[in-house]
Design a protein around this motif. Sequence first.
Motif, PDB file in Angstrom:
ATOM      1  N   ASN A   1      31.031  33.989 -25.611  1.00 51.41           N
ATOM      2  CA  ASN A   1      31.878  33.032 -24.886  1.00 51.41           C
ATOM      3  C   ASN A   1      32.225  33.530 -23.483  1.00 51.41           C
ATOM      4  N   GLN A   2      32.346  34.850 -23.366  1.00 56.12           N
ATOM      5  CA  GLN A   2      32.702  35.419 -22.068  1.00 56.12           C
ATOM      6  C   GLN A   2      31.595  35.214 -21.036  1.00 56.12           C
ATOM      7  N   ILE A   3      30.353  35.040 -21.494  1.00 55.09           N
ATOM      8  CA  ILE A   3      29.241  34.808 -20.563  1.00 55.09           C
ATOM      9  C   ILE A   3      29.481  33.517 -19.784  1.00 55.09           C
ATOM     10  N   PHE A   4      29.716  32.424 -20.514  1.00 57.00           N
ATOM     11  CA  PHE A   4      29.892  31.121 -19.869  1.00 57.00           C
ATOM     12  C   PHE A   4      31.237  31.036 -19.143  1.00 57.00           C
ATOM     13  N   GLU A   5      32.275  31.611 -19.765  1.00 56.97           N
ATOM     14  CA  GLU A   5      33.594  31.604 -19.118  1.00 56.97           C
ATOM     15  C   GLU A   5      33.561  32.381 -17.804  1.00 56.97           C
ATOM     16  N   GLY A   6      32.842  33.503 -17.810  1.00 56.96           N
ATOM     17  CA  GLY A   6      32.732  34.305 -16.592  1.00 56.96           C
ATOM     18  C   GLY A   6      31.996  33.556 -15.496  1.00 56.96           C
ATOM     19  N   TYR A   7      30.957  32.834 -15.906  1.00 56.69           N
ATOM     20  CA  TYR A   7      30.208  32.035 -14.934  1.00 56.69           C
ATOM     21  C   TYR A   7      31.104  30.957 -14.330  1.00 56.69           C
ATOM     22  N   LEU A   8      31.828  30.214 -15.161  1.00 57.88           N
ATOM     23  CA  LEU A   8      32.696  29.141 -14.667  1.00 57.88           C
ATOM     24  C   LEU A   8      33.821  29.698 -13.806  1.00 57.88           C
ATOM     25  N   SER A   9      34.313  30.870 -14.168  1.00 55.49           N
ATOM     26  CA  SER A   9      35.379  31.500 -13.382  1.00 55.49           C
ATOM     27  C   SER A   9      34.910  31.750 -11.957  1.00 55.49           C
ATOM     28  N   SER A  10      33.692  32.267 -11.818  1.00 52.36           N
ATOM     29  CA  SER A  10      33.168  32.558 -10.480  1.00 52.36           C
ATOM     30  C   SER A  10      32.891  31.274  -9.702  1.00 52.36           C
ATOM     31  N   VAL A  11      32.397  30.230 -10.408  1.00 55.46           N
ATOM     32  CA  VAL A  11      32.094  28.957  -9.740  1.00 55.46           C
ATOM     33  C   VAL A  11      33.342  28.359  -9.111  1.00 55.46           C
ATOM     34  N   PHE A  12      34.400  28.204  -9.906  1.00 55.17           N
ATOM     35  CA  PHE A  12      35.583  27.512  -9.407  1.00 55.17           C
ATOM     36  C   PHE A  12      36.433  28.394  -8.492  1.00 55.17           C
ATOM     37  N   LYS A  13      36.278  29.708  -8.617  1.00 58.17           N
ATOM     38  CA  LYS A  13      36.952  30.601  -7.676  1.00 58.17           C
ATOM     39  C   LYS A  13      36.329  30.473  -6.291  1.00 58.17           C
ATOM     40  N   ASP A  14      34.988  30.356  -6.245  1.00 62.69           N
ATOM     41  CA  ASP A  14      34.281  30.253  -4.967  1.00 62.69           C
ATOM     42  C   ASP A  14      34.518  28.912  -4.273  1.00 62.69           C
ATOM     43  N   LEU A  15      34.965  27.901  -5.038  1.00 60.91           N
ATOM     44  CA  LEU A  15      35.162  26.568  -4.465  1.00 60.91           C
ATOM     45  C   LEU A  15      36.466  26.437  -3.669  1.00 60.91           C
ATOM     46  N   LYS A  16      37.358  27.381  -3.827  1.00 57.54           N
ATOM     47  CA  LYS A  16      38.699  27.244  -3.244  1.00 57.54           C
ATOM     48  C   LYS A  16      38.678  27.042  -1.727  1.00 57.54           C
ATOM     49  N   ASP A  17      37.717  27.694  -1.057  1.00 57.90           N
ATOM     50  CA  ASP A  17      37.723  27.667   0.411  1.00 57.90           C
ATOM     51  C   ASP A  17      37.203  26.364   0.990  1.00 57.90           C
ATOM     52  N   PHE A  18      36.439  25.587   0.237  1.00 59.48           N
ATOM     53  CA  PHE A  18      35.889  24.352   0.811  1.00 59.48           C
ATOM     54  C   PHE A  18      36.007  23.165  -0.146  1.00 59.48           C
ATOM     55  N   SER A  19      37.150  23.108  -0.821  1.00 55.09           N
ATOM     56  CA  SER A  19      37.407  21.980  -1.714  1.00 55.09           C
ATOM     57  C   SER A  19      38.805  21.435  -1.430  1.00 55.09           C
ATOM     58  N   LEU A  20      39.018  20.206  -1.859  1.00 58.05           N
ATOM     59  CA  LEU A  20      40.323  19.583  -1.734  1.00 58.05           C
ATOM     60  C   LEU A  20      40.946  19.509  -3.128  1.00 58.05           C
ATOM     61  N   GLU A  21      42.107  20.130  -3.277  1.00 60.61           N
ATOM     62  CA  GLU A  21      42.761  20.123  -4.583  1.00 60.61           C
ATOM     63  C   GLU A  21      43.473  18.791  -4.799  1.00 60.61           C
ATOM     64  N   LYS A  22      43.173  18.169  -5.928  1.00 59.04           N
ATOM     65  CA  LYS A  22      43.826  16.915  -6.274  1.00 59.04           C
ATOM     66  C   LYS A  22      44.396  16.998  -7.682  1.00 59.04           C
ATOM     67  N   LYS A  23      45.488  16.282  -7.900  1.00 57.14           N
ATOM     68  CA  LYS A  23      46.018  16.172  -9.254  1.00 57.14           C
ATOM     69  C   LYS A  23      45.186  15.168 -10.040  1.00 57.14           C
ATOM     70  N   ILE A  24      45.059  15.397 -11.336  1.00 60.57           N
ATOM     71  CA  ILE A  24      44.251  14.528 -12.183  1.00 60.57           C
ATOM     72  C   ILE A  24      44.725  13.077 -12.112  1.00 60.57           C
ATOM     73  N   LYS A  25      46.037  12.878 -11.999  1.00 57.02           N
ATOM     74  CA  LYS A  25      46.561  11.508 -11.964  1.00 57.02           C
ATOM     75  C   LYS A  25      46.152  10.769 -10.689  1.00 57.02           C
ATOM     76  N   ASP A  26      45.644  11.511  -9.676  1.00 57.75           N
ATOM     77  CA  ASP A  26      45.229  10.876  -8.433  1.00 57.75           C
ATOM     78  C   ASP A  26      43.842  10.246  -8.524  1.00 57.75           C
ATOM     79  N   PHE A  27      43.012  10.710  -9.463  1.00 58.88           N
ATOM     80  CA  PHE A  27      41.650  10.151  -9.546  1.00 58.88           C
ATOM     81  C   PHE A  27      41.271   9.706 -10.963  1.00 58.88           C
TER      82      PHE A  27
END
Length: 411
Positions: free
Chosen positions: A194-220
């Motif tokens: 499980n740590q294989i996939f979790e580690g991959y997703l952790s790196s993906v969404f961590k790298d997105l912070k600099d060029f993404s717009l954070e939205k609340k779920i209720k907004d979309f």
Amino acid sequence: MGKEKLPEGWKILPIGKCVADDLSGFACSQNKLVEEGGYVQLRPFNIENGKLNLDTLYQVPLDIVDENKYYLEKGDILFNNTNSTELVGKSAIANERYSFAFSNHINRIRLDTDVVLPQFFHSYLSYMWAKGHFAKHCKKWIGQSGYTLTSLKNQPILIPPIDVQQEIITKLEKQIAEIENIKKEITIQELKINQIFEGYLSSVFKDLKDFSLEKKIKDFCENPQYGYTVPASKEKIGPKLLRITDIQNNHVNWDTVPYCNCPSEKYSQYELKNNDIVFARTGATTGKSFLIKNPENSVFASYLIRLKIKDENVLPEYLYLFFKSPSYWNQILKHSRGGTMPNFNATMLGNLKVPIIDISMQHKIINHSNGVYELYKQLADINSLQSIAVNQLPESILNEVFSKYEIPEKV
């Protein structure tokens, strides 16, 4: 291959001949339970894998319990007389004395130890359950099944001499201990996989912070919706009713999902559709999600919350990946108390923040994640097959001990 004759000194008796004393439990409604200062009353969910699971204990008012009557001695057997068909007849053995009562869906059986040892008797009940005796012979109602203590007492049991019973118990306990060690190793492997996939997703969404717009779920997304409160049924009386327990290892086996009675106006309100995302809002899997793909004619049950995306610039597969990531779980855990997962509600879900990126990048992440997920799934499937094989070993061991001799249906 024919059955063997009973060895000298062995006999077959009605189970009733082994019972020194038995006691039925009593009912207590949910609204009469107390949080502290009461008397523990065991429920069927406390009987798990042949043992008492004391993680969750209900207490009833002291004034409704005869404490001289309701308690457990070491070696007492608890027999679950009413449950779903597949669970009725499960049992547990008390490994020490407990000042516990038990519900009316449980019988306490105290044995004549000059005739049968408690561990041997419990092993035989486990053998009967594993062979499907209780599921086959129980009385079935809508939503539950029953197997009476009278019926149990009339069933035959194989009784070797006491010294032979002890030898069998020792052998079984050694083999079961070895199986438990293997299970622990499989659990460790599962965590690493499980740590294989979790580690991959952790790196993906961590790298997105600099060029993404954070939205609340209720907004979309549309307002999160709680599921339909209705009893499940094995009869084809309406659409299928998807429950928390039907979602296992990111998969739903629609063949085993039960049905429910659902009028047309309710069906239009709760019908599951492609790309819906459902969440467990309570229990051991609180917060876990599942992306609906090609559902059968179905609605979702009350302990699930449904989310529907209303913004075409957010892909359901991308959002579902986020719900598997540490970025999501870190937000959930902020609401926990003392390490306990909170009940997951619509307000909490709507306020969670998600990094939203260009839809072309969402597609790229989804495609790359699919490749990583396939590797993860292959490893997980291998581990799952090992787990299934190991979980079948206790039944095989019991079968080896008890099935070699001819035991009549009645005595």
